[in-house]
Design a protein around this motif. Structure first.
Motif, short mmCIF file in Angstrom:
data_model
loop_
_atom_site.label_atom_id
_atom_site.label_comp_id
_atom_site.label_asym_id
_atom_site.label_seq_id
_atom_site.Cartn_x
_atom_site.Cartn_y
_atom_site.Cartn_z
N GLN A 179 0.85 -1.19 0.00
CA GLN A 179 0.00 0.00 0.00
C GLN A 179 0.89 1.25 0.00
N ILE A 180 0.89 1.97 -1.12
CA ILE A 180 1.77 3.13 -1.26
C ILE A 180 1.18 4.36 -0.58
N ASP A 181 -0.11 4.63 -0.81
CA ASP A 181 -0.72 5.87 -0.35
C ASP A 181 -0.85 5.90 1.17
N GLY A 182 -0.77 7.10 1.73
CA GLY A 182 -0.97 7.24 3.16
C GLY A 182 -0.51 8.57 3.69
N ARG A 183 -0.72 8.76 4.97
CA ARG A 183 -0.33 9.98 5.67
C ARG A 183 0.87 9.66 6.57
N PHE A 184 1.88 10.51 6.52
CA PHE A 184 3.13 10.26 7.23
C PHE A 184 3.38 11.34 8.27
N THR A 185 3.93 10.93 9.39
CA THR A 185 4.28 11.85 10.47
C THR A 185 5.77 11.74 10.78
N ASP A 186 6.36 12.86 11.22
CA ASP A 186 7.75 12.81 11.65
C ASP A 186 7.87 12.51 13.13
N GLY A 187 6.70 12.23 13.75
CA GLY A 187 6.68 11.84 15.15
C GLY A 187 6.42 10.35 15.30
N THR A 188 5.71 9.98 16.36
CA THR A 188 5.38 8.58 16.61
C THR A 188 4.12 8.20 15.85
N PRO A 189 4.16 7.19 14.98
CA PRO A 189 2.97 6.82 14.21
C PRO A 189 1.93 6.13 15.08
N SER A 190 0.67 6.20 14.63
CA SER A 190 -0.44 5.53 15.31
C SER A 190 -0.86 4.34 14.47
N TYR A 191 -0.89 3.14 15.09
CA TYR A 191 -1.24 1.92 14.37
C TYR A 191 -2.57 1.37 14.87
N TYR A 192 -3.39 0.88 13.93
CA TYR A 192 -4.65 0.24 14.31
C TYR A 192 -4.37 -1.10 14.97
N THR A 193 -5.32 -1.55 15.80
CA THR A 193 -5.25 -2.88 16.38
C THR A 193 -6.47 -3.67 15.95
N LYS A 194 -6.39 -4.98 15.92
CA LYS A 194 -7.48 -5.83 15.48
C LYS A 194 -8.71 -5.67 16.37
N GLN A 195 -8.49 -5.35 17.66
CA GLN A 195 -9.62 -5.23 18.57
C GLN A 195 -10.53 -4.06 18.21
N GLU A 196 -10.00 -3.06 17.53
CA GLU A 196 -10.80 -1.89 17.18
C GLU A 196 -11.77 -2.16 16.04
N THR A 197 -11.54 -3.17 15.26
CA THR A 197 -12.32 -3.38 14.04
C THR A 197 -13.61 -4.15 14.27
#
Length: 363
Positions: free
Chosen positions: A216-234
């Motif tokens: 997956q190429i597209d996305g939003r990038f941060t120069d800080g700490t990234p936020s990742y989804y977890t399976k429990q949220e879905t």
């Protein structure tokens, strides 16, 4: 424009001045000199000066003035520089995420045109290490930008797909003060610098960048700490649920033939993006609407050409709820016995707002 106003004002002023002098409708009689008066005064007969030569001179002067002005304009146009250069056409097919992209860019492989922005325009700072955010960790990515100057920068984009990795690297040229693009074959990779994030999106296929389809190429990038989804949220939500065999069979068995054709048309040409207040993330990281009452995936569609709207809710178990409506009528379909005599609250709210009594069909 100022000169025209001045001439018009002077003309009016002169007219007012002449208007104060009594005018005769006929010119005064011309005094003639007869032979006796001429001989008595001893004067010579009046001299008549021909006017035609003076008219020719006037036309010649006007012609010289026009030719001089045209020559001056031509010299000015030759001195005036043109900017930006014509290679801006190479970026004509680049659009923002979610919009239609014209993949026919007529660019030869590995061709990367020079910057379309003047070097003296101050550019946003792209340098540093950036991390893709708001994704699952197994779809993470890092973007490293170095050697930025007034025209371009060097970048390395590393992508993950589970344990597999892929890399795209090269030189991106500025297309605006806060945007740059990298061309490889028929593919275009775009970088947009925001105040807090950098957005990366592309046109063309993964194959244009020599990477596999799973990345997956597209996305939003941060120069800080990234936020990742977890399976429990879905909670197991799946945006593609409407394409499953169970739901397709339920729709074809419940909807009339005409309304099933309408459903297919609306999902193909009128499907809308998930609205903010109901938006969640599905198990694949896609944004999806979830109905609060039924806790099921919900879709909205609208066709301007026929002025119709549709709300469609479906569950993993194969239950479906479909509402078609316009300004005059409303039809509700379901295969859920619990909702055979009543509609979901989201549907009823639409009926109440439009003051339309729906036709309810349970099969």
């Amino acid at each position: 424009m100022g000169d025209n106003q001045y001439s018009y004002r002077d003309a009016n002023r002169n007219q007012g001045y002449l208007g104060g002098i009594p005018q005769s409708s006929t010119p005064p009689p011309r005094r003639s000199l007869n032979a006796s008066s001429a001989s008595s005064s001893g004067g010579a007969p009046p001299v008549r000066i021909p006017w035609q030569p003076f008219l020719g001179v006037a036309f010649a002067v006007v012609g010289i003035v026009i030719l001089s002005s045209a020559a001056a304009m031509l010299r000015e146009g030759q001195r005036r520089p043109t900017y930006p250069p014509d290679n801006t056409a190479a970026y004509a097919g680049v659009t923002s995420p979610g919009s239609t992209v014209d993949d026919d860019l007529s660019v030869t492989p590995d061709e990367n045109p020079s910057s379309t922005v003047p070097a003296n325009v101050e550019k946003a700072d792209f340098t540093g290490t950036w991390h893709k955010t708001d994704v699952y960790e197994n779809q993470k990515a890092t973007l490293t930008v170095t050697d930025q100057d007034d025209l371009s920068f060097q970048f390395t984009l590393k992508l993950w797909n589970g344990k597999k990795t892929a890399t795209i690297s090269g030189e991106a040229n500025f297309t605006d003060a806060d945007a740059a693009a990298y061309l490889q074959g028929a593919g275009v990779l775009c970088f947009q610098r925001g105040t807090q994030y950098m957005t990366v999106f592309h046109s063309g296929s993964n194959a244009d960048f020599s990477i596999a389809d799973g990345f997956q190429i597209d996305g939003r990038f941060t120069d800080g700490t990234p936020s990742y989804y977890t399976k429990q949220e879905t909670k197991g939500y799946d945006y593609q649920l409407y394409q499953s065999d169970k739901i397709v069979k339920a729709l074809s068995a419940t909807l009339s033939k005409d309304d099933y054709a309408l459903y297919q048309e609306m999902m193909k040409d009128g499907l809308q993006s998930p609205i903010a207040y109901e938006r969640k993330v599905d198990k694949n990281g896609n944004k999806v609407n979830v109905d609060a009452e039924l806790d099921c995936v919900k879709y909205y569609a609208h066709l301007t050409s026929i002025g119709k709207d549709m709300i469609f809710i479906c569950s993993d178990s194969g239950k479906i709820y479909v509402l078609f409506y316009d300004v005059e009528e409303m039809r509700y379909y379901t295969n859920d016995k619990s909702y055979s005599t009543k509609m979901p609250k989201a549907f009823q709210a639409v009926a109440d707002a439009k003051q339309i009594e729906p036709l309810m069909i349970y099969r």
